[in-house]
Design a protein around this motif. Sequence first.
Motif, PDB file in Angstrom:
ATOM      1  N   ASN A   1       0.821  -1.251   0.096  1.00 43.98           N
ATOM      2  CA  ASN A   1      -0.130   0.046  -0.002  1.00 43.98           C
ATOM      3  C   ASN A   1       0.938   1.287  -0.022  1.00 43.98           C
ATOM      4  OD1 ASN A   1      -2.371  -1.549  -0.022  1.00 43.98           O
ATOM      5  ND2 ASN A   1      -2.320  -1.629   2.400  1.00 43.98           N
ATOM      6  N   SER A   2       1.900   1.357   0.746  1.00 46.27           N
ATOM      7  CA  SER A   2       2.636   2.555   0.877  1.00 46.27           C
ATOM      8  C   SER A   2       3.880   2.223   1.700  1.00 46.27           C
ATOM      9  CB  SER A   2       2.003   3.452   1.871  1.00 46.27           C
ATOM     10  OG  SER A   2       1.669   2.833   3.153  1.00 46.27           O
ATOM     11  N   LEU A   3       4.814   3.284   1.846  1.00 46.40           N
ATOM     12  CA  LEU A   3       6.062   2.926   2.528  1.00 46.40           C
ATOM     13  C   LEU A   3       5.892   2.489   4.016  1.00 46.40           C
ATOM     14  CD1 LEU A   3       9.110   3.793   2.677  1.00 46.40           C
ATOM     15  CD2 LEU A   3       8.497   5.899   3.746  1.00 46.40           C
ATOM     16  N   SER A   4       4.797   2.643   4.712  1.00 42.46           N
ATOM     17  CA  SER A   4       4.741   2.221   6.020  1.00 42.46           C
ATOM     18  C   SER A   4       3.876   0.912   5.933  1.00 42.46           C
ATOM     19  CB  SER A   4       4.281   3.140   6.807  1.00 42.46           C
ATOM     20  OG  SER A   4       2.976   3.436   6.418  1.00 42.46           O
ATOM     21  N   ASP A   5       3.109   0.501   4.905  1.00 41.47           N
ATOM     22  CA  ASP A   5       2.362  -0.360   5.044  1.00 41.47           C
ATOM     23  C   ASP A   5       2.441  -1.631   3.829  1.00 41.47           C
ATOM     24  OD1 ASP A   5      -0.264  -2.006   5.601  1.00 41.47           O
ATOM     25  OD2 ASP A   5      -1.485  -0.622   4.927  1.00 41.47           O
ATOM     26  N   PHE A   6       3.194  -2.614   4.184  1.00 38.71           N
ATOM     27  CA  PHE A   6       3.255  -3.656   3.016  1.00 38.71           C
ATOM     28  C   PHE A   6       3.818  -4.910   3.581  1.00 38.71           C
ATOM     29  CE2 PHE A   6       7.470  -1.726   4.005  1.00 38.71           C
ATOM     30  CZ  PHE A   6       8.395  -2.732   4.073  1.00 38.71           C
ATOM     31  N   CYS A   7       3.822  -6.030   3.046  1.00 39.93           N
ATOM     32  CA  CYS A   7       4.189  -7.209   3.549  1.00 39.93           C
ATOM     33  C   CYS A   7       5.117  -7.953   2.591  1.00 39.93           C
ATOM     34  CB  CYS A   7       3.040  -7.980   3.567  1.00 39.93           C
ATOM     35  SG  CYS A   7       1.568  -7.462   4.384  1.00 39.93           S
ATOM     36  N   LEU A   8       5.977  -8.397   3.211  1.00 39.75           N
ATOM     37  CA  LEU A   8       7.041  -9.544   2.273  1.00 39.75           C
ATOM     38  C   LEU A   8       6.668 -10.621   2.518  1.00 39.75           C
ATOM     39  CD1 LEU A   8      10.249  -7.388   3.284  1.00 39.75           C
ATOM     40  CD2 LEU A   8       9.080  -7.156   1.225  1.00 39.75           C
ATOM     41  N   TRP A   9       6.931 -11.828   1.623  1.00 42.57           N
ATOM     42  CA  TRP A   9       6.968 -13.112   1.769  1.00 42.57           C
ATOM     43  C   TRP A   9       8.297 -13.632   2.365  1.00 42.57           C
ATOM     44  CZ3 TRP A   9       2.310 -14.446   0.917  1.00 42.57           C
ATOM     45  CH2 TRP A   9       1.606 -14.086  -0.155  1.00 42.57           C
ATOM     46  N   ALA A  10       8.066 -14.160   3.214  1.00 42.16           N
ATOM     47  CA  ALA A  10       9.259 -14.755   4.001  1.00 42.16           C
ATOM     48  C   ALA A  10       8.783 -16.266   4.738  1.00 42.16           C
ATOM     49  CB  ALA A  10       9.781 -13.717   5.222  1.00 42.16           C
ATOM     50  N   PRO A  11       9.879 -16.703   5.157  1.00 43.43           N
ATOM     51  CA  PRO A  11       9.577 -18.440   5.708  1.00 43.43           C
ATOM     52  C   PRO A  11       8.686 -18.575   6.728  1.00 43.43           C
ATOM     53  CG  PRO A  11      11.853 -17.913   4.887  1.00 43.43           C
ATOM     54  CD  PRO A  11      11.278 -16.753   5.144  1.00 43.43           C
ATOM     55  N   ILE A  12       7.989 -19.638   7.057  1.00 43.58           N
ATOM     56  CA  ILE A  12       7.318 -20.096   8.222  1.00 43.58           C
ATOM     57  C   ILE A  12       8.197 -20.151   9.393  1.00 43.58           C
ATOM     58  CG2 ILE A  12       5.881 -21.713   9.348  1.00 43.58           C
ATOM     59  CD1 ILE A  12       4.731 -21.898   6.350  1.00 43.58           C
ATOM     60  N   ASN A  13       9.366 -20.898   9.153  1.00 41.05           N
ATOM     61  CA  ASN A  13      10.103 -21.609  10.218  1.00 41.05           C
ATOM     62  C   ASN A  13      11.648 -20.883  10.100  1.00 41.05           C
ATOM     63  OD1 ASN A  13       8.442 -23.396  11.449  1.00 41.05           O
ATOM     64  ND2 ASN A  13       8.703 -24.717   9.346  1.00 41.05           N
ATOM     65  N   PRO A  14      12.245 -20.639  11.387  1.00 37.96           N
ATOM     66  CA  PRO A  14      13.334 -20.023  11.095  1.00 37.96           C
ATOM     67  C   PRO A  14      14.504 -20.676  10.415  1.00 37.96           C
ATOM     68  CG  PRO A  14      12.672 -20.060  13.522  1.00 37.96           C
ATOM     69  CD  PRO A  14      11.922 -21.078  12.658  1.00 37.96           C
ATOM     70  N   ASN A  15      15.738 -19.812  10.017  1.00 34.56           N
ATOM     71  CA  ASN A  15      16.863 -20.525   9.260  1.00 34.56           C
ATOM     72  C   ASN A  15      16.325 -21.284   8.102  1.00 34.56           C
ATOM     73  OD1 ASN A  15      19.607 -20.636   9.552  1.00 34.56           O
ATOM     74  ND2 ASN A  15      19.633 -22.607  10.428  1.00 34.56           N
ATOM     75  N   SER A  16      15.627 -20.673   7.315  1.00 37.69           N
ATOM     76  CA  SER A  16      14.963 -21.272   6.035  1.00 37.69           C
ATOM     77  C   SER A  16      15.856 -20.417   4.801  1.00 37.69           C
ATOM     78  CB  SER A  16      13.526 -21.155   5.829  1.00 37.69           C
ATOM     79  OG  SER A  16      12.931 -21.834   6.972  1.00 37.69           O
ATOM     80  N   THR A  17      15.717 -21.023   3.706  1.00 44.71           N
ATOM     81  CA  THR A  17      16.278 -20.309   2.420  1.00 44.71           C
ATOM     82  C   THR A  17      15.123 -20.340   1.496  1.00 44.71           C
ATOM     83  OG1 THR A  17      17.076 -22.361   1.346  1.00 44.71           O
ATOM     84  CG2 THR A  17      18.585 -21.481   2.603  1.00 44.71           C
ATOM     85  N   VAL A  18      15.210 -19.164   0.682  1.00 42.37           N
ATOM     86  CA  VAL A  18      14.109 -19.018  -0.222  1.00 42.37           C
ATOM     87  C   VAL A  18      14.231 -20.408  -1.288  1.00 42.37           C
ATOM     88  CG1 VAL A  18      13.443 -17.683  -2.135  1.00 42.37           C
ATOM     89  CG2 VAL A  18      14.454 -16.397  -0.218  1.00 42.37           C
ATOM     90  N   GLY A  19      15.194 -20.758  -1.824  1.00 41.24           N
ATOM     91  CA  GLY A  19      15.239 -21.916  -2.566  1.00 41.24           C
ATOM     92  C   GLY A  19      14.412 -22.753  -1.926  1.00 41.24           C
TER      93      GLY A  19
END
Length: 363
Positions: free
Chosen positions: A73-91
């Motif tokens: 939506n804006s500079l202050s209102d957005f979401c990124l896709w990131a992992p469910i569990n710690p220490n993951s890799t995108v791949g």
Amino acid sequence: MFHSTSSVLGISLFATLASAQLVPLVDKHFAYPDGIPYQADTDIGVRGGQAGYNRCNATTEGQNSLCQTSFLNSLSDFCLWAPINPNSTVGDVEGQMVAWCSQPGHGARTIPAGTLTGLQFTKTPDYVQIVGFLTQNNVNLQPDDFGGEMDPHGADLRGNPLGGLMYSNAFGTNKNAYTQVIEWHNFIGSNAFCLKVCDPAGPNAAQYCQHIYDRIGCAYNAPNNAQNNVFESCLGDNQDFPGVYVENGVTKTYTQPPESLGPISTIPYVARVPASSSCTPFQSSALFAAAATVLPPATTSASATASITASGASSKPTSRAGTSAAASASAPKPTQTGNDASTLAISSAASILGVVFAGLFLA
Ligand SMILES: *[C@@H]1O[C@H](CO)[C@@H](O)[C@H](O)[C@H]1NC(C)=O
Ligand SMILES: *[C@@H]1O[C@H](CO)[C@@H](O)[C@H](O)[C@H]1NC(C)=O
């Protein structure tokens, strides 16, 4: 229609495996909020089922959320896709990413305070984009993961993440009216990210939010003027379509080589960084006060701090930096000096070429 060679091969493979009724994710359109189903993807394919859900509300809000409905939506209102569990890799988990939002209120996880160390939001005629620097370990990525691309396509057409939906209120005048964004791309890795969402009313949304250049990072897919330690909201001109460039007056289209040919050793152009204007600076404390009570994962934050110092302070956002700490350190990192487009265009190329010569591209 716009798939790379490897995707085309993937499609023919999956076409024989998947049910004939599979509807591509980009063809699934849901009005916000009441039209959104529990899960956009109800198929069980070779990649399994959707990891989370799309109906996100106060009940699902929090750091265990599996919300897969995202916003820019804006500079202050957005979401990124990131992992469910710690220490993951995108791949490893690109198909299972969940929404991590800059502020509470979307029924999702909240990016912990202090994670985002520089941001540039840009609104152009055809899209809005946010690019920035972050301590990626705070959103469950390994500190040295060079990352990859999320988009609503993928070889099996189910998207990365599977069933991931994107909305924005940036394209109309009514900030309470959320438009589903059909074409978007999000690179994250090497403690930087870029997220571009294309206006679905625009005639070239699929080209501006092209998804076939998944090996060449933010500098080529979302060329930008973002700087670490700066938080700003800007207007801007459109970029060129990713992969399209002009050489000696001739418009050309770059073809990303398949991974079977090995690391990309050279790219024949530097992506033009469009001018940004009317930039309004902000203090991060003012932007993300609501995130202040959310703490990063306790066990892994120490290494993340060192990583952002090394990466964020001196390099352009690119999703491709290195598969190991040693390799990452050996890749040339350009110094960012300011908001000058020509300087940054060169910096972008140097960064991505540093990556290229280090031979560090995601499978
Ligand atoms: C809130 O979200 C959950 C999980 O998607 C869903 O089961 C529930 O029905 C939602 N509640 C409302 C009131 O929509
Ligand atoms: C993260 O994963 C890597 C590779 O699997 C492993 O070597 C490392 O010990 C893990 N770190 C933590 C903090 O769990």
